[in-house]
Design a protein around this motif. Sequence first.
Motif, PDB file in Angstrom:
ATOM      1  N   HIS A  88       0.862  -1.366  -0.038  1.00  0.00           N
ATOM      2  CA  HIS A  88       0.011  -0.112  -0.049  1.00  0.00           C
ATOM      3  C   HIS A  88       0.869   1.401  -0.048  1.00  0.00           C
ATOM      4  O   HIS A  88       0.227   2.301  -0.375  1.00  0.00           O
ATOM      5  CB  HIS A  88      -0.968  -0.121   1.199  1.00  0.00           C
ATOM      6  N   GLY A  89       2.237   1.065   0.843  1.00  0.00           N
ATOM      7  CA  GLY A  89       2.813   2.431   0.730  1.00  0.00           C
ATOM      8  C   GLY A  89       2.928   3.309   1.977  1.00  0.00           C
ATOM      9  O   GLY A  89       3.595   4.138   2.270  1.00  0.00           O
ATOM     10  N   TRP A  90       1.819   2.807   2.796  1.00  0.00           N
ATOM     11  CA  TRP A  90       1.553   3.693   4.083  1.00  0.00           C
ATOM     12  C   TRP A  90       0.706   2.655   4.957  1.00  0.00           C
ATOM     13  O   TRP A  90       0.255   1.725   4.860  1.00  0.00           O
ATOM     14  CB  TRP A  90       0.688   4.677   3.699  1.00  0.00           C
ATOM     15  N   SER A  91       0.834   3.124   6.231  1.00  0.00           N
ATOM     16  CA  SER A  91      -0.073   2.696   7.230  1.00  0.00           C
ATOM     17  C   SER A  91      -0.362   3.376   8.543  1.00  0.00           C
ATOM     18  O   SER A  91       0.255   4.700   8.368  1.00  0.00           O
ATOM     19  CB  SER A  91       0.704   1.263   7.925  1.00  0.00           C
ATOM     20  N   TYR A  92      -1.118   3.212   9.315  1.00  0.00           N
ATOM     21  CA  TYR A  92      -1.705   4.217  10.382  1.00  0.00           C
ATOM     22  C   TYR A  92      -0.629   4.063  11.668  1.00  0.00           C
ATOM     23  O   TYR A  92      -0.121   2.998  12.261  1.00  0.00           O
ATOM     24  CB  TYR A  92      -2.889   3.384  10.856  1.00  0.00           C
ATOM     25  N   VAL A  93      -0.455   5.225  11.984  1.00  0.00           N
ATOM     26  CA  VAL A  93       0.565   5.324  13.206  1.00  0.00           C
ATOM     27  C   VAL A  93      -0.146   6.509  14.228  1.00  0.00           C
ATOM     28  O   VAL A  93      -0.904   7.155  13.707  1.00  0.00           O
ATOM     29  CB  VAL A  93       1.864   5.773  12.721  1.00  0.00           C
ATOM     30  N   PHE A  94       0.001   6.059  15.573  1.00  0.00           N
ATOM     31  CA  PHE A  94      -0.572   7.214  16.413  1.00  0.00           C
ATOM     32  C   PHE A  94       0.455   8.320  16.621  1.00  0.00           C
ATOM     33  O   PHE A  94       1.429   8.291  16.633  1.00  0.00           O
ATOM     34  CB  PHE A  94      -0.188   6.233  17.840  1.00  0.00           C
ATOM     35  N   LEU A  98       4.978  10.461  16.686  1.00  0.00           N
ATOM     36  CA  LEU A  98       5.306  10.840  15.484  1.00  0.00           C
ATOM     37  C   LEU A  98       6.030  12.163  15.747  1.00  0.00           C
ATOM     38  O   LEU A  98       5.634  13.069  16.638  1.00  0.00           O
ATOM     39  CB  LEU A  98       4.469  11.008  14.325  1.00  0.00           C
ATOM     40  N   PRO A  99       7.321  12.571  15.243  1.00  0.00           N
ATOM     41  CA  PRO A  99       7.777  13.882  14.980  1.00  0.00           C
ATOM     42  C   PRO A  99       6.516  15.126  14.750  1.00  0.00           C
ATOM     43  O   PRO A  99       5.639  14.886  13.903  1.00  0.00           O
ATOM     44  CB  PRO A  99       8.908  14.151  14.140  1.00  0.00           C
ATOM     45  N   GLY A 120       5.067   5.299   3.988  1.00  0.00           N
ATOM     46  CA  GLY A 120       6.426   4.689   4.399  1.00  0.00           C
ATOM     47  C   GLY A 120       6.483   3.878   5.872  1.00  0.00           C
ATOM     48  O   GLY A 120       7.439   3.309   6.269  1.00  0.00           O
ATOM     49  N   ALA A 121       5.320   3.841   6.432  1.00  0.00           N
ATOM     50  CA  ALA A 121       5.147   3.307   7.774  1.00  0.00           C
ATOM     51  C   ALA A 121       4.618   1.802   7.366  1.00  0.00           C
ATOM     52  O   ALA A 121       3.911   1.307   6.771  1.00  0.00           O
ATOM     53  CB  ALA A 121       3.964   3.880   8.682  1.00  0.00           C
ATOM     54  N   THR A 122       5.787   0.987   7.760  1.00  0.00           N
ATOM     55  CA  THR A 122       5.707  -0.638   7.656  1.00  0.00           C
ATOM     56  C   THR A 122       6.150  -1.148   8.924  1.00  0.00           C
ATOM     57  O   THR A 122       6.784  -0.522   9.786  1.00  0.00           O
ATOM     58  CB  THR A 122       6.560  -1.010   6.413  1.00  0.00           C
ATOM     59  N   TRP A 123       6.159  -2.632   8.762  1.00  0.00           N
ATOM     60  CA  TRP A 123       6.771  -3.221   9.946  1.00  0.00           C
ATOM     61  C   TRP A 123       8.390  -2.875  10.295  1.00  0.00           C
ATOM     62  O   TRP A 123       8.745  -2.812  11.334  1.00  0.00           O
ATOM     63  CB  TRP A 123       6.611  -4.825   9.622  1.00  0.00           C
ATOM     64  N   ARG A 124       9.178  -2.536   9.019  1.00  0.00           N
ATOM     65  CA  ARG A 124      10.193  -2.238   9.327  1.00  0.00           C
ATOM     66  C   ARG A 124      10.602  -0.799   9.856  1.00  0.00           C
ATOM     67  O   ARG A 124      11.644  -0.536  10.462  1.00  0.00           O
ATOM     68  CB  ARG A 124      11.402  -2.238   7.813  1.00  0.00           C
ATOM     69  N   ALA A 125       9.538   0.047   9.633  1.00  0.00           N
ATOM     70  CA  ALA A 125       9.649   1.359  10.080  1.00  0.00           C
ATOM     71  C   ALA A 125       8.127   1.599  10.710  1.00  0.00           C
ATOM     72  O   ALA A 125       7.219   2.360  10.139  1.00  0.00           O
ATOM     73  CB  ALA A 125       9.846   2.555   8.913  1.00  0.00           C
ATOM     74  N   PRO A 126       7.956   1.281  11.811  1.00  0.00           N
ATOM     75  CA  PRO A 126       6.704   1.253  12.337  1.00  0.00           C
ATOM     76  C   PRO A 126       6.016   2.587  12.617  1.00  0.00           C
ATOM     77  O   PRO A 126       4.896   2.673  12.706  1.00  0.00           O
ATOM     78  CB  PRO A 126       6.681   0.691  13.934  1.00  0.00           C
ATOM     79  N   GLU A 127       7.182   3.582  12.685  1.00  0.00           N
ATOM     80  CA  GLU A 127       6.422   5.093  12.951  1.00  0.00           C
ATOM     81  C   GLU A 127       6.921   5.696  11.487  1.00  0.00           C
ATOM     82  O   GLU A 127       6.955   7.077  11.505  1.00  0.00           O
ATOM     83  CB  GLU A 127       7.079   5.823  14.069  1.00  0.00           C
TER      84      GLU A 127
END
Length: 310
Positions: A88-94, A98-99, A120-127
């Motif tokens: 998808h290229g993205w995901s949800y982050v609280f 986040l900065p 860019g939020a993925t399992w490799r980069a959770p935030e």
Amino acid sequence: MSRARVAGRSTQVATKRAEALSKMVALPGGTFRMGASGGDGHGHAADGEGPVRAVTLDPFRVDPCAVTNARFVAFVKDTGHVTDAERHGWSYVFAGLLPPALAHASPAPDGTPWWRGVQGATWRAPEGPGSDVERGRANHPVVQVSWGDARAFAAWAGKRLPTEAEWEYAARGGLDQARYPWGDELTPRGRWRCNIWQGDFPARNTAEDGYVGTAPVDAYRPNAYGLFNTVGNVWEWVADRFTATHPEGAPLVNPRGPQDDTGGTERVLRGGSYLCHDSYCARYTVASRTANSPDSSSGNNGFRCAADAG
């Protein structure tokens, strides 16, 4: 690659899988009371937590902990799996993780402004960009994984996702109708036993339990069956399709939820997460449940695996 090297690699994979299976918790099954009545003010009728119903299960095995980032790294290296969030290229982050600049630049869904859809939020980069799972998070639960990703990992590991009934049976640790895996008091002797939100949601987290985001998968004391963090930390995907209507009457034997998509395609998640707070969610009991589409992911969704008893 030579046949000898292929055979050697297959043997190594089989050995690692056998070792992983040996570390699972073997549970005898039997009959237990599943669900919650909500009569104490802590249930959520709309979530389909009730009615309380007798469920009988065959013996099975379950992982003591949620799947870690380290284990997911091994899976991806071995299979080349690409997660739904990566596609998808993205995901949800609280937003609170986040900065400020990234939080401001990322869109919020209607009704839940504390979430941000982060590119860019993925399992490799959770935030999202600038975050990773390499610095002190190898033993934290993998997040930003969908139901489909969890099922793919389980198949690779020679396991499966637990049914919802198996998950709750294991999470209860043998306690009949207790609210939490350790009893009915949230903080016995004033001690936190799970990773949830303290303070004022979503603006201020005092982190009295020791963590702002995820905690290690073996944080806090396990329940009487030896399972860690079955409430709080991360929501855990299970196998079943979601329904808020459950059959009553005779005991249910090895129930598996709806068997087709007639009632929808969403899958069940159990246990609550580090974002649960009494003011808006309070879904951090052993009966708590929610649902999401099988290709969805977020920074507070993970999973653990189960296997047949054989």
